[in-house]
Design a protein around this motif. Sequence first.
Motif, PDB file in Angstrom:
ATOM      1  N   VAL A  74       0.849  -1.183   0.000  1.00 52.69           N
ATOM      2  CA  VAL A  74       0.000   0.000   0.000  1.00 52.69           C
ATOM      3  C   VAL A  74       0.891   1.241   0.000  1.00 52.69           C
ATOM      4  CG1 VAL A  74      -1.785   1.258   1.263  1.00 52.69           C
ATOM      5  CG2 VAL A  74      -1.770  -1.243   1.285  1.00 52.69           C
ATOM      6  N   ASP A  75       0.507   2.236  -0.759  1.00 50.83           N
ATOM      7  CA  ASP A  75       1.263   3.481  -0.818  1.00 50.83           C
ATOM      8  C   ASP A  75       1.222   4.165   0.544  1.00 50.83           C
ATOM      9  OD1 ASP A  75       2.331   5.969  -1.278  1.00 50.83           O
ATOM     10  OD2 ASP A  75       1.257   6.292  -3.160  1.00 50.83           O
ATOM     11  N   PRO A  76       2.392   4.428   1.157  1.00 51.31           N
ATOM     12  CA  PRO A  76       2.420   5.070   2.476  1.00 51.31           C
ATOM     13  C   PRO A  76       1.716   6.422   2.509  1.00 51.31           C
ATOM     14  CG  PRO A  76       4.574   4.164   1.931  1.00 51.31           C
ATOM     15  CD  PRO A  76       3.738   4.091   0.681  1.00 51.31           C
ATOM     16  N   SER A  77       1.524   7.028   1.362  1.00 51.73           N
ATOM     17  CA  SER A  77       0.874   8.339   1.327  1.00 51.73           C
ATOM     18  C   SER A  77      -0.578   8.284   1.791  1.00 51.73           C
ATOM     19  CB  SER A  77       0.945   8.930  -0.082  1.00 51.73           C
ATOM     20  OG  SER A  77       0.175   8.167  -0.992  1.00 51.73           O
ATOM     21  N   VAL A  78      -1.152   7.057   1.870  1.00 52.84           N
ATOM     22  CA  VAL A  78      -2.533   6.958   2.344  1.00 52.84           C
ATOM     23  C   VAL A  78      -2.643   7.454   3.782  1.00 52.84           C
ATOM     24  CG1 VAL A  78      -3.067   5.020   0.834  1.00 52.84           C
ATOM     25  CG2 VAL A  78      -2.282   4.564   3.160  1.00 52.84           C
ATOM     26  N   LEU A  79      -1.517   7.430   4.497  1.00 53.60           N
ATOM     27  CA  LEU A  79      -1.522   7.869   5.893  1.00 53.60           C
ATOM     28  C   LEU A  79      -1.633   9.385   6.017  1.00 53.60           C
ATOM     29  CD1 LEU A  79       1.238   5.548   7.409  1.00 53.60           C
ATOM     30  CD2 LEU A  79      -1.231   5.205   7.394  1.00 53.60           C
ATOM     31  N   ASP A  80      -1.410  10.083   4.916  1.00 52.64           N
ATOM     32  CA  ASP A  80      -1.474  11.554   4.958  1.00 52.64           C
ATOM     33  C   ASP A  80      -2.859  12.047   5.362  1.00 52.64           C
ATOM     34  OD1 ASP A  80       1.143  11.528   4.148  1.00 52.64           O
ATOM     35  OD2 ASP A  80       0.709  11.988   2.043  1.00 52.64           O
ATOM     36  N   ALA A  81      -3.863  11.218   5.122  1.00 51.14           N
ATOM     37  CA  ALA A  81      -5.234  11.626   5.439  1.00 51.14           C
ATOM     38  C   ALA A  81      -5.535  11.530   6.935  1.00 51.14           C
ATOM     39  CB  ALA A  81      -6.230  10.764   4.665  1.00 51.14           C
ATOM     40  N   LEU A  82      -4.655  10.858   7.683  1.00 52.02           N
ATOM     41  CA  LEU A  82      -4.897  10.644   9.104  1.00 52.02           C
ATOM     42  C   LEU A  82      -4.346  11.780   9.952  1.00 52.02           C
ATOM     43  CD1 LEU A  82      -3.996   6.857   9.535  1.00 52.02           C
ATOM     44  CD2 LEU A  82      -6.179   7.877   8.856  1.00 52.02           C
ATOM     45  N   THR A  83      -5.025  12.065  11.047  1.00 51.24           N
ATOM     46  CA  THR A  83      -4.509  13.020  12.022  1.00 51.24           C
ATOM     47  C   THR A  83      -3.404  12.338  12.828  1.00 51.24           C
ATOM     48  OG1 THR A  83      -6.038  12.349  13.770  1.00 51.24           O
ATOM     49  CG2 THR A  83      -6.808  14.047  12.231  1.00 51.24           C
ATOM     50  N   ARG A  84      -2.654  13.118  13.615  1.00 55.31           N
ATOM     51  CA  ARG A  84      -1.593  12.546  14.452  1.00 55.31           C
ATOM     52  C   ARG A  84      -2.175  11.518  15.408  1.00 55.31           C
ATOM     53  NH1 ARG A  84      -0.190  13.309  19.488  1.00 55.31           N
ATOM     54  NH2 ARG A  84      -1.638  15.059  19.692  1.00 55.31           N
ATOM     55  N   ARG A  85      -3.321  11.822  16.001  1.00 53.38           N
ATOM     56  CA  ARG A  85      -3.932  10.916  16.954  1.00 53.38           C
ATOM     57  C   ARG A  85      -4.383   9.632  16.276  1.00 53.38           C
ATOM     58  NH1 ARG A  85      -2.584  10.770  22.058  1.00 53.38           N
ATOM     59  NH2 ARG A  85      -4.268  11.051  23.557  1.00 53.38           N
ATOM     60  N   GLU A  86      -4.929   9.741  15.074  1.00 51.94           N
ATOM     61  CA  GLU A  86      -5.363   8.556  14.343  1.00 51.94           C
ATOM     62  C   GLU A  86      -4.178   7.669  13.987  1.00 51.94           C
ATOM     63  OE1 GLU A  86      -9.345  10.599  12.307  1.00 51.94           O
ATOM     64  OE2 GLU A  86      -7.461  10.469  11.191  1.00 51.94           O
ATOM     65  N   ARG A  87      -3.025   8.277  13.695  1.00 53.23           N
ATOM     66  CA  ARG A  87      -1.827   7.479  13.419  1.00 53.23           C
ATOM     67  C   ARG A  87      -1.381   6.738  14.669  1.00 53.23           C
ATOM     68  NH1 ARG A  87       2.449   9.724   9.117  1.00 53.23           N
ATOM     69  NH2 ARG A  87       1.059  10.748   7.644  1.00 53.23           N
TER      70      ARG A  87
END
Length: 213
Positions: free
Chosen positions: A146-159
Amino acid sequence: MIRVLVAEDQSAVRAGLVLILRSASDIEVVGEAADGEQAVTLARELRPDLVLMDVQMPRLDGVSATRQVVAEGLADVLVLTTFDLDEYVFGALRAGAAGFLLKNTEARDLLEAVRAVARGEGLIAPAVTRRLIAEFAAKPVRQPAVDPSVLDALTRREREVLSCLGEGMSNADIAGRLDMAEATVKTHVSRLLGKLELRSRVQAAVLAQELGI
């Protein structure tokens, strides 16, 4: 009542599972399947809340059956496995299984697992979680599926919550580590699943492992 379909090809094992499930006042066994094809057919007919699915079955294996049940939105799937069947774990998780249990799980733990999945929490037996993490750690570094950029949509807390899911932590454990209410954890899990277009928290745990977070 939590309506459960039991899919297991060994009649003695299936009978034992049914007996355990029927001992709970809040769980109803609505059907039994002896192979993967029958499991899918009965899931379509009976629309249970959950399918307790063995992975090794004739005609259609548990991974393929899980994929069909989840894809059609028929029920959540809780997969039964043994240490000898690790090769099935990743396939079933990617197929959308809501959780994994070992076949030697204690009766009370089996009942609590069914309840947890019915609540939408998902579950991986601690021993299976350790095996999953060890499997990822042993593999050479590779390009994530999975492209790591998908995490860009998450907030710090969600990460942070996603990272905890990657360790196989429950909502209560995450709440303790991150010092937040359990209800808030559930909200974060729900939001990150939506953003990442995942079906279950178990898939989120696999994604967290694959991305190294």
